[in-house]
Scaffold this active site. Sequence first.
Site, PDB file in Angstrom:
ATOM      1  N   GLY A  70       0.771  -1.240   0.000  1.00 14.00           N
ATOM      2  CA  GLY A  70       0.000   0.000   0.000  1.00 14.00           C
ATOM      3  C   GLY A  70       0.798   1.283   0.000  1.00 14.00           C
ATOM      4  CG  ASP A 126      -1.187   1.742   3.309  1.00 13.73           C
ATOM      5  OD1 ASP A 126      -0.914   1.547   4.523  1.00 13.73           O
ATOM      6  OD2 ASP A 126      -1.721   0.866   2.601  1.00 13.73           O
ATOM      7  CG  ASP A 159      -8.348   0.752  10.240  1.00 15.49           C
ATOM      8  OD1 ASP A 159      -9.146   1.639  10.545  1.00 15.49           O
ATOM      9  OD2 ASP A 159      -8.697  -0.410   9.965  1.00 15.49           O
ATOM     10  CB  SER A 160      -6.887  -1.357  14.486  1.00 15.88           C
ATOM     11  OG  SER A 160      -5.778  -2.112  14.066  1.00 15.88           O
ATOM     12  N   GLY A 161      -4.183   0.515  14.290  1.00 16.12           N
ATOM     13  CA  GLY A 161      -2.864   0.755  14.852  1.00 16.12           C
ATOM     14  C   GLY A 161      -2.135  -0.537  15.210  1.00 16.12           C
ATOM     15  CG  LEU A 211       2.317   1.522  11.636  1.00 17.49           C
ATOM     16  CD1 LEU A 211       3.840   1.589  11.584  1.00 17.49           C
ATOM     17  CD2 LEU A 211       1.859   0.615  10.501  1.00 17.49           C
ATOM     18  CG  ASP A 240      -5.669  -3.702  -1.324  1.00 16.61           C
ATOM     19  OD1 ASP A 240      -5.103  -3.213  -0.326  1.00 16.61           O
ATOM     20  OD2 ASP A 240      -6.156  -4.853  -1.333  1.00 16.61           O
ATOM     21  NE  ARG A 295      -2.233  -3.430  -3.874  1.00 14.51           N
ATOM     22  CZ  ARG A 295      -2.266  -3.503  -2.542  1.00 14.51           C
ATOM     23  NH1 ARG A 295      -2.122  -2.402  -1.825  1.00 14.51           N
ATOM     24  NH2 ARG A 295      -2.442  -4.646  -1.925  1.00 14.51           N
TER      25      ARG A 295
HETATM   26  P1  IMP Z   1      -4.272  -1.486  11.216  1.00 15.13           P
HETATM   27  O1  IMP Z   1      -3.381  -2.552  11.753  1.00 15.13           O
HETATM   28  O2  IMP Z   1      -5.715  -1.752  11.562  1.00 15.13           O
HETATM   29  O3  IMP Z   1      -3.854  -0.093  11.583  1.00 15.13           O
HETATM   30  O4  IMP Z   1      -4.277  -1.677   9.660  1.00 15.13           O
HETATM   31  C1  IMP Z   1      -3.456  -0.989   8.821  1.00 15.13           C
HETATM   32  C2  IMP Z   1      -3.521  -1.617   7.450  1.00 15.13           C
HETATM   33  O5  IMP Z   1      -4.852  -1.981   7.108  1.00 15.13           O
HETATM   34  C3  IMP Z   1      -3.102  -0.645   6.374  1.00 15.13           C
HETATM   35  O6  IMP Z   1      -1.727  -0.658   6.168  1.00 15.13           O
HETATM   36  C4  IMP Z   1      -3.908  -1.123   5.181  1.00 15.13           C
HETATM   37  O7  IMP Z   1      -3.205  -2.137   4.523  1.00 15.13           O
HETATM   38  C5  IMP Z   1      -5.168  -1.687   5.790  1.00 15.13           C
HETATM   39  N1  IMP Z   1      -6.284  -0.712   5.771  1.00 15.13           N
HETATM   40  C6  IMP Z   1      -6.864  -0.105   6.828  1.00 15.13           C
HETATM   41  N2  IMP Z   1      -7.848   0.727   6.462  1.00 15.13           N
HETATM   42  C7  IMP Z   1      -7.883   0.665   5.104  1.00 15.13           C
HETATM   43  C8  IMP Z   1      -8.694   1.338   4.118  1.00 15.13           C
HETATM   44  O8  IMP Z   1      -9.572   2.176   4.384  1.00 15.13           O
HETATM   45  N3  IMP Z   1      -8.423   1.003   2.824  1.00 15.13           N
HETATM   46  C9  IMP Z   1      -7.475   0.104   2.472  1.00 15.13           C
HETATM   47  N4  IMP Z   1      -6.694  -0.531   3.357  1.00 15.13           N
HETATM   48  C10 IMP Z   1      -6.894  -0.262   4.674  1.00 15.13           C
HETATM   49 MG    MG Z   2      -0.384  -1.081   4.804  1.00 19.55          MG
END
Ligand code: IMP
Ligand code: MG
Length: 174
Positions: A42, A98, A101-103, A106, A157, A163
């Site tokens: 991403g 990119d 979201d939940s974190g 990362l 995506d 993408r």
């Molecule tokens: P987290 O672990 O929930 O923070 O997820 C982060 C990852 O989820 C990002 O790097 C994306 O690959 C994917 N992701 C989260 N939200 C979106 C979205 O709105 N569109 C596309 N991919 C997302």
């Molecule tokens: Mg990602």
Amino acid sequence: MKERVRILLPEEKVNARIAEIAQQISKDYEGQEVHLVSVLKGSVFFMCELAKRITVPVTMDFMSVSSYGNDTKSSGVVRIVKDLDEPLEGKNVLVVEDIIDSGRTLSYLLEILGKRGPKSLRLCTLLDKPERRVTQVAVDYTCFNIPDEFVVGYGLDYAQKYRNLPFIGIVEFE
Ligand code: IMP
Ligand code: MG
């Protein structure tokens, strides 16, 4: 399920903001080198546009983790699919993402990378959905905070599609 994509952030706006962030990064790392770590796939579009606009010396590496399937919800499971080629010891590491979201992805990743002895470790993201945070992560550079919507384009995506859209769009399911 059929879906449509509605523009949220047009290309010009995204690029203008990336230029601002690149300028800030160039200032913060003045007289030093920065090692960009891209989380595939991403963040590649963002990473390229950012790197082109950074004026201090840049090196790059790539890694791939999986936390999402072909769905729009996080599984909470993070797995290293492809590790970095280079060690991080003594480097000013800037992780380029990119979207946060939940974190979960990362916070897990920063913990792993932090153990590899970087001189500094910072995080730069194109997009952030602060409302969705489950695990706290310190974000050093954010291009845009966005509402809790599923977005695609500029590297992001939905089921591996979209993408290549040059803008950020919201996926609307019919
Ligand atoms: P987290 O672990 O929930 O923070 O997820 C982060 C990852 O989820 C990002 O790097 C994306 O690959 C994917 N992701 C989260 N939200 C979106 C979205 O709105 N569109 C596309 N991919 C997302
Ligand atoms: Mg990602």
